[in-house]
Design a protein around this motif. Sequence first.
Motif: not given
Length: 895
Positions: A809, A811, A830-835, A871, A873-875
């Motif tokens: 978690t 970011t 990281i913004k907007d999930c994957d930027q 790009t 996606n860390s999730q």
Amino acid sequence: MSQPTLTPPYFEQHPTGLGVGSSEPRISWRFIATDSTAAGWKQDAYDIEVTRSDDTESYHVKSAESVLVSWPSSSLQSREVAKARVRAYGGPDNTATEWSAWSTVECGLLSRQDWSARAITSPVKQTEGPLRPIRFRKTFALSSAAVHRARFYITSLGVFQAYINGEPVGDHCMAPGWTSYHNRLNYEVFDVTSLLKSGEENTIAVEVSEGWYATRLGFGGGRRFIYGDELALFAQLEIIPEQGDSPLVVTTESSWKCHQSAIVRSEIYDGEVYDAREEQGNWKSSTSETSWEATREVELPQTQLVAPNAPPVRVTEVVNAVEIIHTPSGKVIVDFGQNLVGRVRIHSLKKPAGHSTILTHAEVLEGKQLGTRPLRAAKCQDEIISAGHEIRDWIPRFTFHGFRYVQVDGWGPEDADSPLTLQSLVAEVMHTDLKRSGWFSCSHPMVNKLHQNATWGMRGNFLSVPTDCPQRDERLGWTGDLQIFAPSASFLYNTAGMLSDWLQDLSAEQLADPNAIPPLVVPNVIDESFWPAFPQAVWDDIAIILPWTLYQCYGDINILRRQYPSMTGWLDRAVQRGPDRLWDETLFQLGDWLDPTAPPDQPGNARTDGTLVADAYLVYVTGLLARICSILDESTDSSRYEADYRALKSRFQTKYISPTGLLVGDTQTALSLALVFDLHDSPQQAATAGERLARLVRISKFQVSTGFAGTPVITHALTKSGHHQLAYRMLQESNCPSWMYPIRMGATTVWERWDSMLPDGTINPGEMTSFNHYALGSIINWLHKTVAGVSPLEPGWREILVKPLPGGTVTSAEATYETAYGRLGSRWEIKDCDQFRLELVVPPNSTARVVLPGTEDEKLVGSGRYTFETTFNSQVGWPPKAQVPPMFEAEDSFV
């Protein structure tokens, strides 16, 4: 475009340049870039100007080196003063920078023959310990000529505090520190020019206490007089007038006077007793010598007198009290809100003559009472016996404690004459005054707290020597603890001087043993009847691993060269081998010490076989020594150790690794060591081991299942094998055992055991239960290297790997590190999930290899400021699930 600015040069790894112990001190400088500094700036050449005795020498050197370059002039002499400044050439036009500011270097006393002092002590020898501190004094007249320069060279058998004309000489604590006294004795050098009074009587006053020299040290009550049974002072004041007169030298000898101190007793473990009724007036500056005794000259041990590179111990911070607690039993406890190491300062205390005020120090409360059981046989008490008048700004002079809480007996908030309040006292934080070099933070508050706790743990345990704990009857320089924490320590603070000095003690004691076995603690005070000397992997492997760590961090090849006999002695003579040249299986190994499943009274009873751990380390350090030999141009040894490394690795594989890559020791520690030390035969084997490690981590529900050997490497092993989300999940686990569990329980430092305090608030029943132990805080090396993503690729961080890998978690994260070349800064978010966005600052004269998450493409960049975006996606894969039977599925417990 502009050129970078150069910092003033510094000499060797010395903190100030005053009292350097080398006649040809190497010179370094750092670079400070601005936004307009040319990107990719590299040094091509440099100029050094050296001023000696009003003559200036200039040197132009065609070189890109800026770290520990050779002294360009002829050798300095004892006491000689020189100044140096530098400028560098580089950039697109190969133009010169501005000159740096001048720096001064002054040699200490480089030879025993430079000392004319005699060691002095009390005329009456005390036959039993603890030894009462002694006060020494000498009064002398100065001519009316102005003092040009005055230097005070001083050491003691014990620890000292000096005064000239009533003023403290320096701000050092516990000087001259703890060394292997039979081999090396530090001396301090002070500039005391401003303290002297021309045309008047001047007084030198020095108080000497046991310190580590004569106090009891070790287990089971410890042993006294390990190094000697008498306190002594050895000092030399050298005064050079402005003009005309000859230098005046005042040395310790039999004309000095002495007196028993008003400090009745002062010990490392038990604390200090001060009796104000026995004060000798204004003894620090008075010229009266009524009732003072003559001193007795004694022989100083034939040990090496050393000008240390390590900074001294100082008070580095003051912490205010946050709460006064009244316990159910009627005791009064002051809470300082932070587990720290140091002492309490009482601003004002006024009690009747003979009244006793006692301060008892401890790290935790248990059952709303002071938790003193973990202190074992250490009293950790300071006592003030009043004389009927006000005592102002009292501190214990020659001891230190590890504490958050202080029980105050004999003084309470209800006292009519001088009530105890939150403002009555403060805690003074003491440790070796290392320069901070590294910082880390991220978006996760509890991860930041973990990093803060590890930093506080280091501060408390780097006090003269790197100790295991600062509170109980131990406080020893355990090699295993430092071996696993050294990379983290050397990121947080500049440890080059301190740990380089400590390694000299290690090699001196190791090579005095015909078998070249490094001691488990340095300086070694372990009684042979308690723990006979025998070699130990992980702990004794520090002889090779720590010099390598320091070389990587600071680029000092001389550390490798100086420690070379220690390294080869360890592998060639000390390691006890079986028929296959791996470790002898009959030898006990500490191994994965403090595995969380080990019973409280059996900390070595680990899941991972100790011999497997030892063999993994043996393969690793043999390969490491082969590389060191190559760096030192020891070609014959390099070939020999390289061949040995290959043979041992093959035998390890035969002994422990199946054809698929699984290990006979099917534990997280065994698998992690094999992965991090590259012990597999093929990438396919390593991948299988990585999958098995991931499965074990899931089965354990992400709780820590490793001890001393596995904890520093498991998150690295998971990351290396492609399971970084599991590493994040382990990091964020909050059930015991985990890194977050102590934080949930209110910890402000890293604990010795994962469960030093049990969930019900009771203290672990084991005898080894410290609440300030940095070893398990070695996880922060992964925070620096993987979360923030910065690590050295070349010695001194000349080439930097920047490879952040977001997960969990978290970011955003950032790290700043003062490399040997300048300040490195790395921040990602990281913004907007994957930027993903990375901002990077690379210092001049160095380069960085940047690997963005989700790709293996490397971008090689020179110095400057950069922004990278991609790009990612860390999730993906978050949160990973534990592998448990369906009927036992537990709720997520990460934070």
